[in-house]
Write an enzyme that holds these catalytic residues in place. Structure first.
Site, PDB file in Angstrom:
ATOM      1  CB  SER A 135      -0.970  -0.175   1.072  1.00 45.36           C
ATOM      2  OG  SER A 135      -1.793  -1.121   1.414  1.00 45.36           O
ATOM      3  CG  ASP A 144       1.390   1.840   8.651  1.00 45.49           C
ATOM      4  OD1 ASP A 144       2.319   2.667   8.218  1.00 45.49           O
ATOM      5  OD2 ASP A 144       2.101   0.694   9.337  1.00 45.49           O
TER       6      ASP A 144
HETATM    7  C1  GAR Z   1       9.474  -1.511   2.622  1.00 45.68           C
HETATM    8  O1  GAR Z   1       8.976  -2.769   2.585  1.00 45.68           O
HETATM    9  C2  GAR Z   1       8.575  -0.657   3.490  1.00 45.68           C
HETATM   10  O2  GAR Z   1       7.338  -0.583   3.089  1.00 45.68           O
HETATM   11  C3  GAR Z   1       8.494  -0.698   4.744  1.00 45.68           C
HETATM   12  O3  GAR Z   1      10.234  -1.172   4.875  1.00 45.68           O
HETATM   13  C4  GAR Z   1      10.803  -1.530   3.733  1.00 45.68           C
HETATM   14  C5  GAR Z   1      11.849  -0.775   3.426  1.00 45.68           C
HETATM   15  O4  GAR Z   1      12.398  -1.384   2.405  1.00 45.68           O
HETATM   16  N1  GAR Z   1       8.126  -0.014   5.706  1.00 45.68           N
HETATM   17  C6  GAR Z   1       7.486  -0.430   6.717  1.00 45.68           C
HETATM   18  O5  GAR Z   1       7.274  -1.606   7.087  1.00 45.68           O
HETATM   19  C7  GAR Z   1       6.948   0.762   7.460  1.00 45.68           C
HETATM   20  N2  GAR Z   1       5.695   0.544   8.217  1.00 45.68           N
HETATM   21  P1  GAR Z   1      13.814  -0.554   1.747  1.00 45.68           P
HETATM   22  O6  GAR Z   1      14.623   0.061   2.822  1.00 45.68           O
HETATM   23  O7  GAR Z   1      14.492  -1.553   0.992  1.00 45.68           O
HETATM   24  O8  GAR Z   1      13.366   0.215   0.609  1.00 45.68           O
END
Ligand code: GAR
Length: 201
Positions: A135, A144
């Protein structure tokens, strides 16, 4: 050209995808600065693209409010049109959210409102669901819980562990993020309208 600040905590793979998309002269947004709450691996992507970065280390502040005030001061230096939280694993203080809303968006590795919070992928697996998702939302003062701008389902496959499932969700998140930022930049997506439509429903 829409100017974007991206805030991260980790590897920054979504940031990387946005930087790669923005390298196309036809893409209507440009990342002007990358910030983090810690020494994040993802800073390397900013460096590679010659984009300035800043760090506001969570551990050095006495309260969320003080940390958020410094983060806000950094954002005010760059005055981006849009702030993207892309894996920033900290809740922002309400003062900062209120300062930027609705021009502050977040990516989340679940089909909200299912599985909000820091462990969206782990929680979906623990619940035994056969599909989860990705999302992109407007940030509000809940966890969220803001208006949903885009989302897509991702199946949970037999044998998935947290890592494998997250690895399949991330490309979907990237695609949604790049598209949402493009639509904001072109005016196809009006954040003020999206925010007020959601609060009216
Ligand atoms: C992503 O999947 C993002 O949506 C999540 O952390 C990851 C970061 O990956 N965020 C959350 O869970 C926030 N609640 P990245 O550092 O490789 O972009």
């Amino acid at each position: 050209m829409l100017t974007v600040a991206v805030l991260i905590s980790g590897t920054g793979s979504n940031l990387r995808a946005l930087l790669d998309a923005a390298a196309d002269p036809g893409y209507p947004a440009h990342v002007v600065v990358v910030g983090a709450d810690r020494e994040a691996e993802g800073f390397s992507h900013a460096e590679e693209y010659g984009i300035p970065s800043f760090m506001v280390p969570w551990a050095q502040f006495a309260s969320r409010e003080e940390w958020g005030a410094e983060l806000g001061a950094q954002l005010d230096v760059w005055k981006p049109d849009l702030v993207v939280l892309s894996g920033l694993m900290r809740l922002l203080p309400a003062s900062l959210v209120d300062r930027w809303a609705p021009r502050i968006i977040n990516t989340h590795p679940a089909y909200l409102p299912e599985f909000p919070g820091a462990h969206g992928v782990r929680d979906a697996l623990a619940a035994g669901v056969d599909q989860t998702g990705a999302s992109v939302i407007i940030v509000d003062n809940g966890v969220d819980s803001g208006p949903i701008l885009a989302q897509e389902r991702v199946p949970v496959l037999p044998g998935d562990d947290e890592h494998a499932l997250h690895d399949r969700i991330k490309p979907v998140e990237r695609r949604l993020l790049i598209d949402v930022v493009r639509r904001i930049a072109t005016g196809d997506l009006d954040l003020a309208v999206a925010a007020s439509a959601s609060s009216a429903s």
